[in-house]
Design a protein around this motif. Structure first.
Motif, PDB file in Angstrom:
ATOM      1  N   ALA A  35      -3.023  19.463   4.451  1.00 21.89           N
ATOM      2  CA  ALA A  35      -1.612  19.540   4.045  1.00 21.89           C
ATOM      3  C   ALA A  35      -1.438  20.318   2.748  1.00 21.89           C
ATOM      4  O   ALA A  35      -0.508  20.064   1.991  1.00 21.89           O
ATOM      5  N   LEU A  36      -2.267  21.288   2.499  1.00 26.74           N
ATOM      6  CA  LEU A  36      -2.237  22.084   1.274  1.00 26.74           C
ATOM      7  C   LEU A  36      -0.844  22.649   1.022  1.00 26.74           C
ATOM      8  O   LEU A  36      -0.256  23.287   1.893  1.00 26.74           O
ATOM      9  N   GLY A  37      -0.307  22.380  -0.185  1.00 25.25           N
ATOM     10  CA  GLY A  37       0.983  22.936  -0.575  1.00 25.25           C
ATOM     11  C   GLY A  37       2.191  22.228  -0.011  1.00 25.25           C
ATOM     12  O   GLY A  37       3.318  22.691  -0.193  1.00 25.25           O
ATOM     13  N   VAL A  38       1.999  21.104   0.650  1.00 21.73           N
ATOM     14  CA  VAL A  38       3.088  20.377   1.297  1.00 21.73           C
ATOM     15  C   VAL A  38       3.389  19.112   0.493  1.00 21.73           C
ATOM     16  O   VAL A  38       2.474  18.399   0.065  1.00 21.73           O
ATOM     17  N   TYR A  39       4.674  18.845   0.300  1.00 15.86           N
ATOM     18  CA  TYR A  39       5.078  17.604  -0.366  1.00 15.86           C
ATOM     19  C   TYR A  39       5.071  16.466   0.640  1.00 15.86           C
ATOM     20  O   TYR A  39       5.510  16.623   1.778  1.00 15.86           O
ATOM     21  N   THR A  40       4.566  15.338   0.181  1.00 11.44           N
ATOM     22  CA  THR A  40       4.478  14.146   1.001  1.00 11.44           C
ATOM     23  C   THR A  40       4.540  12.937   0.083  1.00 11.44           C
ATOM     24  O   THR A  40       4.896  13.057  -1.087  1.00 11.44           O
ATOM     25  N   MET A  41       4.178  11.790   0.595  1.00 14.30           N
ATOM     26  CA  MET A  41       4.122  10.578  -0.218  1.00 14.30           C
ATOM     27  C   MET A  41       2.670  10.232  -0.496  1.00 14.30           C
ATOM     28  O   MET A  41       1.791  10.559   0.307  1.00 14.30           O
ATOM     29  N   PRO A  42       2.397   9.578  -1.630  1.00 16.25           N
ATOM     30  CA  PRO A  42       1.013   9.182  -1.898  1.00 16.25           C
ATOM     31  C   PRO A  42       0.540   8.166  -0.872  1.00 16.25           C
ATOM     32  O   PRO A  42       1.312   7.353  -0.382  1.00 16.25           O
ATOM     33  N   GLY A  43      -0.746   8.240  -0.554  1.00 20.61           N
ATOM     34  CA  GLY A  43      -1.317   7.300   0.403  1.00 20.61           C
ATOM     35  C   GLY A  43      -2.669   7.772   0.865  1.00 20.61           C
ATOM     36  O   GLY A  43      -3.199   8.774   0.385  1.00 20.61           O
ATOM     37  N   GLY A  44      -3.236   7.044   1.798  1.00 18.51           N
ATOM     38  CA  GLY A  44      -4.547   7.395   2.319  1.00 18.51           C
ATOM     39  C   GLY A  44      -5.021   6.396   3.353  1.00 18.51           C
ATOM     40  O   GLY A  44      -4.257   5.544   3.813  1.00 18.51           O
ATOM     41  N   VAL A  45      -6.297   6.478   3.678  1.00 16.62           N
ATOM     42  CA  VAL A  45      -6.887   5.695   4.757  1.00 16.62           C
ATOM     43  C   VAL A  45      -7.143   4.248   4.318  1.00 16.62           C
ATOM     44  O   VAL A  45      -7.589   3.997   3.195  1.00 16.62           O
ATOM     45  N   VAL A  46      -6.865   3.335   5.223  1.00 18.09           N
ATOM     46  CA  VAL A  46      -7.135   1.909   5.013  1.00 18.09           C
ATOM     47  C   VAL A  46      -8.637   1.691   5.127  1.00 18.09           C
ATOM     48  O   VAL A  46      -9.271   2.177   6.066  1.00 18.09           O
ATOM     49  N   GLU A  47      -9.196   0.961   4.176  1.00 18.59           N
ATOM     50  CA  GLU A  47     -10.624   0.648   4.202  1.00 18.59           C
ATOM     51  C   GLU A  47     -10.850  -0.680   4.913  1.00 18.59           C
ATOM     52  O   GLU A  47      -9.970  -1.551   4.914  1.00 18.59           O
ATOM     53  N   ALA A  48     -12.023  -0.847   5.508  1.00 16.19           N
ATOM     54  CA  ALA A  48     -12.364  -2.091   6.202  1.00 16.19           C
ATOM     55  C   ALA A  48     -12.223  -3.268   5.244  1.00 16.19           C
ATOM     56  O   ALA A  48     -12.658  -3.204   4.093  1.00 16.19           O
ATOM     57  N   GLY A  49     -11.574  -4.323   5.705  1.00 18.83           N
ATOM     58  CA  GLY A  49     -11.393  -5.526   4.912  1.00 18.83           C
ATOM     59  C   GLY A  49     -10.127  -5.554   4.083  1.00 18.83           C
ATOM     60  O   GLY A  49      -9.795  -6.587   3.505  1.00 18.83           O
ATOM     61  N   GLU A  50      -9.399  -4.443   4.013  1.00 19.47           N
ATOM     62  CA  GLU A  50      -8.156  -4.387   3.243  1.00 19.47           C
ATOM     63  C   GLU A  50      -6.968  -4.745   4.117  1.00 19.47           C
ATOM     64  O   GLU A  50      -6.910  -4.356   5.283  1.00 19.47           O
ATOM     65  N   THR A  51      -6.014  -5.425   3.519  1.00 19.38           N
ATOM     66  CA  THR A  51      -4.727  -5.560   4.189  1.00 19.38           C
ATOM     67  C   THR A  51      -3.979  -4.241   3.993  1.00 19.38           C
ATOM     68  O   THR A  51      -4.341  -3.424   3.137  1.00 19.38           O
ATOM     69  N   LEU A  52      -2.928  -4.053   4.750  1.00 21.54           N
ATOM     70  CA  LEU A  52      -2.148  -2.825   4.620  1.00 21.54           C
ATOM     71  C   LEU A  52      -1.526  -2.695   3.235  1.00 21.54           C
ATOM     72  O   LEU A  52      -1.539  -1.624   2.636  1.00 21.54           O
ATOM     73  N   THR A  53      -0.989  -3.800   2.702  1.00 21.05           N
ATOM     74  CA  THR A  53      -0.367  -3.721   1.381  1.00 21.05           C
ATOM     75  C   THR A  53      -1.414  -3.522   0.285  1.00 21.05           C
ATOM     76  O   THR A  53      -1.137  -2.835  -0.700  1.00 21.05           O
ATOM     77  N   GLU A  54      -2.591  -4.093   0.445  1.00 23.81           N
ATOM     78  CA  GLU A  54      -3.665  -3.823  -0.516  1.00 23.81           C
ATOM     79  C   GLU A  54      -4.034  -2.341  -0.486  1.00 23.81           C
ATOM     80  O   GLU A  54      -4.233  -1.719  -1.525  1.00 23.81           O
ATOM     81  N   ALA A  55      -4.115  -1.784   0.707  1.00 24.51           N
ATOM     82  CA  ALA A  55      -4.494  -0.378   0.851  1.00 24.51           C
ATOM     83  C   ALA A  55      -3.465   0.548   0.220  1.00 24.51           C
ATOM     84  O   ALA A  55      -3.818   1.479  -0.507  1.00 24.51           O
ATOM     85  N   VAL A  56      -2.191   0.313   0.471  1.00 22.01           N
ATOM     86  CA  VAL A  56      -1.168   1.215  -0.078  1.00 22.01           C
ATOM     87  C   VAL A  56      -1.098   1.080  -1.595  1.00 22.01           C
ATOM     88  O   VAL A  56      -0.952   2.076  -2.311  1.00 22.01           O
ATOM     89  N   THR A  57      -1.257  -0.120  -2.102  1.00 21.95           N
ATOM     90  CA  THR A  57      -1.256  -0.326  -3.551  1.00 21.95           C
ATOM     91  C   THR A  57      -2.446   0.384  -4.191  1.00 21.95           C
ATOM     92  O   THR A  57      -2.300   1.066  -5.220  1.00 21.95           O
ATOM     93  N   ARG A  58      -3.634   0.258  -3.597  1.00 19.66           N
ATOM     94  CA  ARG A  58      -4.838   0.928  -4.108  1.00 19.66           C
ATOM     95  C   ARG A  58      -4.691   2.439  -4.052  1.00 19.66           C
ATOM     96  O   ARG A  58      -4.990   3.149  -5.014  1.00 19.66           O
ATOM     97  N   GLU A  59      -4.256   2.962  -2.910  1.00 20.94           N
ATOM     98  CA  GLU A  59      -4.131   4.409  -2.757  1.00 20.94           C
ATOM     99  C   GLU A  59      -3.162   5.005  -3.774  1.00 20.94           C
ATOM    100  O   GLU A  59      -3.424   6.057  -4.349  1.00 20.94           O
TER     101      GLU A  59
END
Length: 146
Positions: A35-59
């Protein structure tokens, strides 16, 4: 080390945050492919053992050094990128969370080269990932209702 996300055998689950502050949303510009040069929202891949909210907060913390409070799921997107031969080069299922800004100012990492706090109208003038304006509008609705 091979990138398991390149030519995957399965989709990867990812999260992103529509972070709202003062009626504006934070968008970040990607400094790397795909996605080089494209505006988006911060985020990333969920790691094993993380809840979704833990993952988004960490990312968000990793990418921007900001603290957020995920409030509600705003929607999802699928990103399927194919190479010239039609093979699946990347495949992500991205869950976007409507989130409130808690603390900090964006500090970019090596994955990002710009950030902006923008209104929904200003967002429409930027080169963004597909469907970003719609998901931001949904996030604004979720936060208004929360």
């Amino acid at each position: 080390m091979a990138d398991e996300r390149l030519y995957p055998t399965r989709p990867f689950l990812a999260v992103s945050a529509a972070i709202l502050r003062d009626r504006k949303v934070l968008v970040v510009r990607r400094a790397r492919k795909p996605a080089l040069g494209v505006y988006t929202m911060p985020g990333g891949v969920v790691e094993a053992g993380e809840t979704l909210t833990e993952a988004v907060t960490r990312e968000v913390m990793e990418e921007t050094a900001m603290t957020i409070a995920p409030v509600a799921l705003a929607g999802h997107r699928e990103a399927v990128i194919r190479d010239a031969e039609g093979r699946v080069e990347r495949h992500f299922v991205i869950l976007c969370f409507a989130s409130r800004w808690i603390a900090g100012e964006p500090v970019l990492n090596e994955e990002l080269d710009d950030f902006r706090w923008v209104t929904l109208d200003e967002l429409k003038a930027l080169k963004t990932t597909e469907g970003l304006a719609e998901i931001v509008a949904a996030a604004m609705d979720r936060l208004r209702d929360a």
